[in-house]
Scaffold this active site. Sequence first.
Site, PDB file in Angstrom:
ATOM      1  N   ASN A   1      -1.813  -4.399  -4.728  1.00 22.89           N
ATOM      2  CA  ASN A   1      -3.032  -4.067  -3.998  1.00 22.89           C
ATOM      3  C   ASN A   1      -3.819  -3.107  -4.881  1.00 22.89           C
ATOM      4  O   ASN A   1      -3.477  -1.940  -4.999  1.00 22.89           O
ATOM      5  CB  ASN A   1      -2.660  -3.413  -2.654  1.00 22.89           C
ATOM      6  CG  ASN A   1      -3.876  -2.898  -1.917  1.00 22.89           C
ATOM      7  OD1 ASN A   1      -5.021  -3.161  -2.314  1.00 22.89           O
ATOM      8  ND2 ASN A   1      -3.634  -2.172  -0.832  1.00 22.89           N
TER       9      ASN A   1
ATOM     10  N   LYS B   1      -6.690  -1.953  -4.475  1.00 25.13           N
ATOM     11  CA  LYS B   1      -7.573  -1.052  -3.715  1.00 25.13           C
ATOM     12  C   LYS B   1      -8.961  -1.015  -4.373  1.00 25.13           C
ATOM     13  O   LYS B   1      -9.411  -2.036  -4.894  1.00 25.13           O
ATOM     14  CB  LYS B   1      -6.928   0.328  -3.589  1.00 25.13           C
ATOM     15  CG  LYS B   1      -5.506   0.220  -3.017  1.00 25.13           C
ATOM     16  CD  LYS B   1      -4.899   1.515  -2.573  1.00 25.13           C
ATOM     17  CE  LYS B   1      -3.512   1.271  -2.004  1.00 25.13           C
ATOM     18  NZ  LYS B   1      -2.850   2.469  -1.514  1.00 25.13           N
TER      19      LYS B   1
ATOM     20  N   HIS C   1      -4.263  -2.769   6.711  1.00 24.39           N
ATOM     21  CA  HIS C   1      -3.787  -1.689   5.837  1.00 24.39           C
ATOM     22  C   HIS C   1      -4.135  -0.339   6.462  1.00 24.39           C
ATOM     23  O   HIS C   1      -5.205  -0.173   7.055  1.00 24.39           O
ATOM     24  CB  HIS C   1      -4.419  -1.809   4.445  1.00 24.39           C
ATOM     25  CG  HIS C   1      -3.729  -0.944   3.428  1.00 24.39           C
ATOM     26  ND1 HIS C   1      -3.977   0.411   3.341  1.00 24.39           N
ATOM     27  CD2 HIS C   1      -2.781  -1.223   2.506  1.00 24.39           C
ATOM     28  CE1 HIS C   1      -3.203   0.919   2.388  1.00 24.39           C
ATOM     29  NE2 HIS C   1      -2.474  -0.048   1.868  1.00 24.39           N
TER      30      HIS C   1
ATOM     31  N   GLU D   1      -5.166   2.321   5.226  1.00 22.77           N
ATOM     32  CA  GLU D   1      -6.418   2.935   4.754  1.00 22.77           C
ATOM     33  C   GLU D   1      -7.611   2.395   5.536  1.00 22.77           C
ATOM     34  O   GLU D   1      -8.578   3.108   5.780  1.00 22.77           O
ATOM     35  CB  GLU D   1      -6.570   2.721   3.234  1.00 22.77           C
ATOM     36  CG  GLU D   1      -5.628   3.645   2.467  1.00 22.77           C
ATOM     37  CD  GLU D   1      -5.168   3.114   1.122  1.00 22.77           C
ATOM     38  OE1 GLU D   1      -5.768   2.161   0.594  1.00 22.77           O
ATOM     39  OE2 GLU D   1      -4.178   3.666   0.607  1.00 22.77           O
TER      40      GLU D   1
ATOM     41  N   GLU E   1       4.592  -0.297   5.549  1.00 25.86           N
ATOM     42  CA  GLU E   1       4.077   0.742   4.666  1.00 25.86           C
ATOM     43  C   GLU E   1       3.990   2.061   5.435  1.00 25.86           C
ATOM     44  O   GLU E   1       2.987   2.306   6.126  1.00 25.86           O
ATOM     45  CB  GLU E   1       2.674   0.377   4.168  1.00 25.86           C
ATOM     46  CG  GLU E   1       2.628  -0.856   3.305  1.00 25.86           C
ATOM     47  CD  GLU E   1       1.479  -0.801   2.284  1.00 25.86           C
ATOM     48  OE1 GLU E   1       1.740  -1.183   1.139  1.00 25.86           O
ATOM     49  OE2 GLU E   1       0.373  -0.338   2.615  1.00 25.86           O
TER      50      GLU E   1
ATOM     51  N   GLY F   1       0.774   6.491  -1.875  1.00 25.88           N
ATOM     52  CA  GLY F   1       0.048   7.298  -2.851  1.00 25.88           C
ATOM     53  C   GLY F   1       0.543   8.730  -2.949  1.00 25.88           C
ATOM     54  O   GLY F   1      -0.092   9.580  -3.564  1.00 25.88           O
TER      55      GLY F   1
ATOM     56  N   SER G   1       4.501   3.980  -2.738  1.00 25.41           N
ATOM     57  CA  SER G   1       5.058   4.588  -3.940  1.00 25.41           C
ATOM     58  C   SER G   1       6.186   3.767  -4.574  1.00 25.41           C
ATOM     59  O   SER G   1       7.172   4.321  -5.057  1.00 25.41           O
ATOM     60  CB  SER G   1       5.518   6.027  -3.664  1.00 25.41           C
ATOM     61  OG  SER G   1       4.410   6.834  -3.272  1.00 25.41           O
TER      62      SER G   1
END
Length: 253
Positions: free
Chosen positions: A9, A11, A97, A99, A169, A175, A215
């Site tokens: 991904n 991003k 996701h 985010e 996730e 991250g 991660s």
Amino acid sequence: MRLPLVAGNWKMHKDHREAVDLVRELDGLLAGLEGVEVAVCPPFTALSDVARTLKESRSRIVLGAQGGYRAPEGAYTGEISPRMLKALEVHYVIVGHSERREIIGEGDQLVAAKARAVLEEGMVPILCVGETLEEREEGKAESKVRGQLESALAAWSSDEASALVIAYEPIWAIGTGKTATPEDAQEMNSFIRGWLAERFGQDTASGVRILYGGSVKPDNAAELMAMPDVDGALVGGASLKAADFAAIARFRE
Ligand code: 13P
């Protein structure tokens, strides 16, 4: 047996020129890799060039996208439709996701509608689920994930669900450099598979690939994917470096 899927991904990284460079380098590093499916999900502006590059080099890397709206077309300024993605031969589409849920404010209903829209265009949603650190510490991780699954897949039949990919996730691992332990990942992925078995039956549940994301790096990929219910990885930061991402895809070597 479930074919492991290692998906990158990207991003909001890489313009269309940088994206082509990255996918070319990656393709070279993946030569001869067997028994693992590898996908990349570049930003929308790079999809067309990456699609062409993959085609020209007859690459086995599969193209994914990072989203798409819920309608095939219409007056939705700034959105991209699943039909447009399909036209570029996109196969996987990331949906839900964290985010997008947390930063853009996408709610469960929109996530559900987007997942269906992807399915209806004949593509495969990578449905992301996961809890915050606070929810984990309060013992609410499983109920959060169950709620996300129930709402996203409420309208799905068993047949439809067999094509699905789910990515667990945990938000606290994205991250941050804090990876879930292989045992944490296994525990949640096995919980997810149990939920799928209850809802869609054992046959469907045993075919669905459940990835882990958060991660994932070359040095922890093998132990995570060695877990019986961890069928691959959804990789953010490390997917932006061809050597790191290729090393993750070669986790068995
Ligand atoms: P990182 O690998 O950068 O933690 O990101 C994970 C992720 O969000 C993949 O979708």
